[in-house]
Design a protein around this motif. Structure first.
Motif, short mmCIF file in Angstrom:
data_model
loop_
_atom_site.label_atom_id
_atom_site.label_comp_id
_atom_site.label_asym_id
_atom_site.label_seq_id
_atom_site.Cartn_x
_atom_site.Cartn_y
_atom_site.Cartn_z
N ALA A 1 0.84 -1.21 0.00
CA ALA A 1 0.00 0.00 0.00
C ALA A 1 0.87 1.25 0.00
CB ALA A 1 -0.93 -0.01 1.20
N HIS A 2 1.94 1.23 0.76
CA HIS A 2 2.86 2.37 0.83
C HIS A 2 3.45 2.68 -0.55
CE1 HIS A 2 6.11 4.97 2.21
NE2 HIS A 2 6.94 4.18 1.56
N TYR A 3 3.88 1.64 -1.25
CA TYR A 3 4.48 1.83 -2.57
C TYR A 3 3.44 2.21 -3.63
CZ TYR A 3 9.07 0.03 -1.19
OH TYR A 3 10.30 -0.16 -0.61
N LEU A 4 2.23 1.68 -3.52
CA LEU A 4 1.19 1.94 -4.52
C LEU A 4 0.56 3.32 -4.37
CD1 LEU A 4 -0.54 -1.55 -4.46
CD2 LEU A 4 0.53 -0.48 -6.47
N GLN A 5 0.47 3.83 -3.16
CA GLN A 5 -0.27 5.07 -2.89
C GLN A 5 0.14 6.27 -3.76
OE1 GLN A 5 -0.52 6.15 1.23
NE2 GLN A 5 -1.85 7.90 0.82
N PRO A 6 1.42 6.52 -3.97
CA PRO A 6 1.77 7.69 -4.79
C PRO A 6 1.30 7.59 -6.25
CG PRO A 6 3.68 6.93 -3.55
CD PRO A 6 2.61 5.89 -3.39
N PHE A 7 0.97 6.39 -6.70
CA PHE A 7 0.59 6.19 -8.10
C PHE A 7 -0.90 5.96 -8.29
CE2 PHE A 7 4.99 4.89 -7.64
CZ PHE A 7 5.60 5.60 -8.65
N ALA A 8 -1.50 5.25 -7.38
CA ALA A 8 -2.88 4.80 -7.55
C ALA A 8 -3.91 5.92 -7.42
CB ALA A 8 -3.20 3.72 -6.51
N ARG A 9 -4.98 5.79 -8.19
CA ARG A 9 -6.12 6.69 -8.02
C ARG A 9 -6.88 6.30 -6.76
NH1 ARG A 9 -9.51 6.54 -12.92
NH2 ARG A 9 -10.62 4.82 -11.98
N SER A 10 -6.98 4.99 -6.53
CA SER A 10 -7.60 4.50 -5.30
C SER A 10 -6.99 3.14 -4.95
CB SER A 10 -9.12 4.37 -5.46
OG SER A 10 -9.42 3.39 -6.44
N ILE A 11 -7.08 2.81 -3.67
CA ILE A 11 -6.59 1.51 -3.20
C ILE A 11 -7.69 0.89 -2.35
CG2 ILE A 11 -4.87 0.28 -1.81
CD1 ILE A 11 -2.90 2.53 -2.43
N MET A 12 -7.96 -0.37 -2.65
CA MET A 12 -8.91 -1.14 -1.87
C MET A 12 -8.22 -2.43 -1.44
SD MET A 12 -12.24 -0.55 -4.27
CE MET A 12 -11.31 -0.41 -5.78
N TYR A 13 -8.82 -3.09 -0.47
CA TYR A 13 -8.27 -4.35 0.02
C TYR A 13 -9.34 -5.42 -0.02
CZ TYR A 13 -6.67 -7.92 3.26
OH TYR A 13 -6.33 -9.11 3.83
N GLY A 14 -8.98 -6.61 -0.41
CA GLY A 14 -9.91 -7.74 -0.40
C GLY A 14 -10.06 -8.35 -1.77
N GLU A 15 -11.31 -8.62 -2.12
CA GLU A 15 -11.65 -9.20 -3.43
C GLU A 15 -12.56 -8.19 -4.15
OE1 GLU A 15 -10.28 -12.09 -4.44
OE2 GLU A 15 -9.27 -12.17 -2.50
N CYS B 1 -15.39 -8.40 -5.39
CA CYS B 1 -16.80 -8.45 -5.01
C CYS B 1 -17.06 -7.87 -3.63
CB CYS B 1 -17.30 -9.88 -5.08
SG CYS B 1 -16.44 -10.99 -3.95
N SER B 2 -16.02 -7.71 -2.83
CA SER B 2 -16.22 -7.21 -1.46
C SER B 2 -15.01 -6.44 -0.96
CB SER B 2 -16.52 -8.38 -0.52
OG SER B 2 -15.41 -9.27 -0.51
N ALA B 3 -14.53 -5.52 -1.75
CA ALA B 3 -13.32 -4.77 -1.41
C ALA B 3 -13.62 -3.67 -0.39
CB ALA B 3 -12.70 -4.16 -2.66
N VAL B 4 -12.67 -3.46 0.49
CA VAL B 4 -12.76 -2.40 1.50
C VAL B 4 -11.95 -1.21 1.00
CG1 VAL B 4 -12.23 -1.76 3.88
CG2 VAL B 4 -12.97 -4.09 3.35
N PRO B 5 -12.58 -0.04 0.84
CA PRO B 5 -11.83 1.14 0.38
C PRO B 5 -10.83 1.60 1.44
CG PRO B 5 -14.17 1.67 0.68
CD PRO B 5 -14.00 0.24 1.04
N LEU B 6 -9.61 1.91 0.99
CA LEU B 6 -8.56 2.35 1.90
C LEU B 6 -8.05 3.75 1.58
CD1 LEU B 6 -6.42 -0.93 1.90
CD2 LEU B 6 -8.10 -0.23 3.61
N TYR B 7 -8.03 4.08 0.30
CA TYR B 7 -7.41 5.35 -0.11
C TYR B 7 -8.03 5.80 -1.43
CZ TYR B 7 -3.95 8.35 -2.34
OH TYR B 7 -3.33 9.37 -3.00
N LYS B 8 -8.20 7.11 -1.55
CA LYS B 8 -8.67 7.69 -2.82
C LYS B 8 -8.06 9.08 -2.95
CE LYS B 8 -12.74 8.21 -5.59
NZ LYS B 8 -14.10 7.80 -5.78
N THR B 9 -7.54 9.36 -4.15
CA THR B 9 -6.96 10.69 -4.38
C THR B 9 -8.06 11.73 -4.39
OG1 THR B 9 -7.09 10.45 -6.77
CG2 THR B 9 -4.99 9.87 -5.73
N ASN B 10 -7.68 12.96 -4.11
CA ASN B 10 -8.65 14.07 -4.09
C ASN B 10 -8.88 14.63 -5.48
OD1 ASN B 10 -9.07 13.96 -1.35
ND2 ASN B 10 -7.34 15.29 -0.91
N SER B 11 -7.89 14.45 -6.36
CA SER B 11 -8.03 15.04 -7.69
C SER B 11 -7.94 13.97 -8.77
CB SER B 11 -6.94 16.09 -7.92
OG SER B 11 -5.67 15.48 -7.89
#
Length: 170
Positions: free
Chosen positions: A142-156, A158-168
């Motif tokens: 998650a630490h490495y993906l965050q600077p690049f990803a528009r959003s990060i979720m965890y799980g599968e 069909c049932s992913a838990v949102p963790l991060y989303k960019t503001n822009s």
């Protein structure tokens, strides 16, 4: 009857599966207490003799964790001496548990990935694994993906838990 559409398969979601990066190889743990008197007392001369006669070749090309399973107070040089004996044989040596070893392997691997391919994409860090993926690997991913990803979720998907989303939207 309407056609069933797999929305997950057709989405732009990127699945980041830590199992894909699981390093192949045998993991082993060496317990220093086996060379201590009653598992607690290190007598230097005896300890050194035990290490000299030990079959280190059995760890050829393995990932090895060195630890002490008892509450013995072991001097730092003891683990270092074991590591020196292992060095000609083992692929990787760490001081700690098998879980620490797994985390160390992932830390090394994840630091070498080009994460720019995930730029401005929604990512799911796949949660279920059949291999022993340590929690530290998920946190590091998650630490490495965050600077690049528009959003990060965890799980599968069909049932992913949102963790991060960019503001822009870039």
């Amino acid at each position: 009857m309407e056609e069933i559409i797999n929305k997950v398969a057709n989405s732009v979601l990127e699945i980041f599966d830590l199992e894909d990066y699981y390093p192949k190889g045998i993991r082993a743990q060496i317990d220093i207490s086996q060379w201590l008197i009653e598992g607690f007392l290190l007598k230097e001369k005896d300890f050194r003799e035990e290490l000299k006669s030990y079959d280190w070749a059995q760890y050829k090309d393995q990932f090895v964790a060195i630890n002490c399973s008892t509450d013995a107070i072991v001097p730092a040089w003891a683990s270092i001496l074991v590591a020196i004996q292992l060095a000609p044989f083992a692929k990787k040596i760490i001081n700690g548990t098998i879980e620490d070893l797994e985390a160390s392997l992932y830390e090394e691997l994840l630091s070498k990935i080009d994460y720019s391919v995930y730029t401005n994409k929604p990512i799911i860090i796949k949660g279920c694994s059949r291999k022993p993926v340590p929690m530290r690997a998920y946190v590091l991913a998650a630490h490495y993906l965050q600077p690049f990803a528009r959003s990060i979720m965890y799980g599968e998907a069909c049932s992913a838990v949102p963790l991060y989303k960019t503001n822009s939207k870039v």
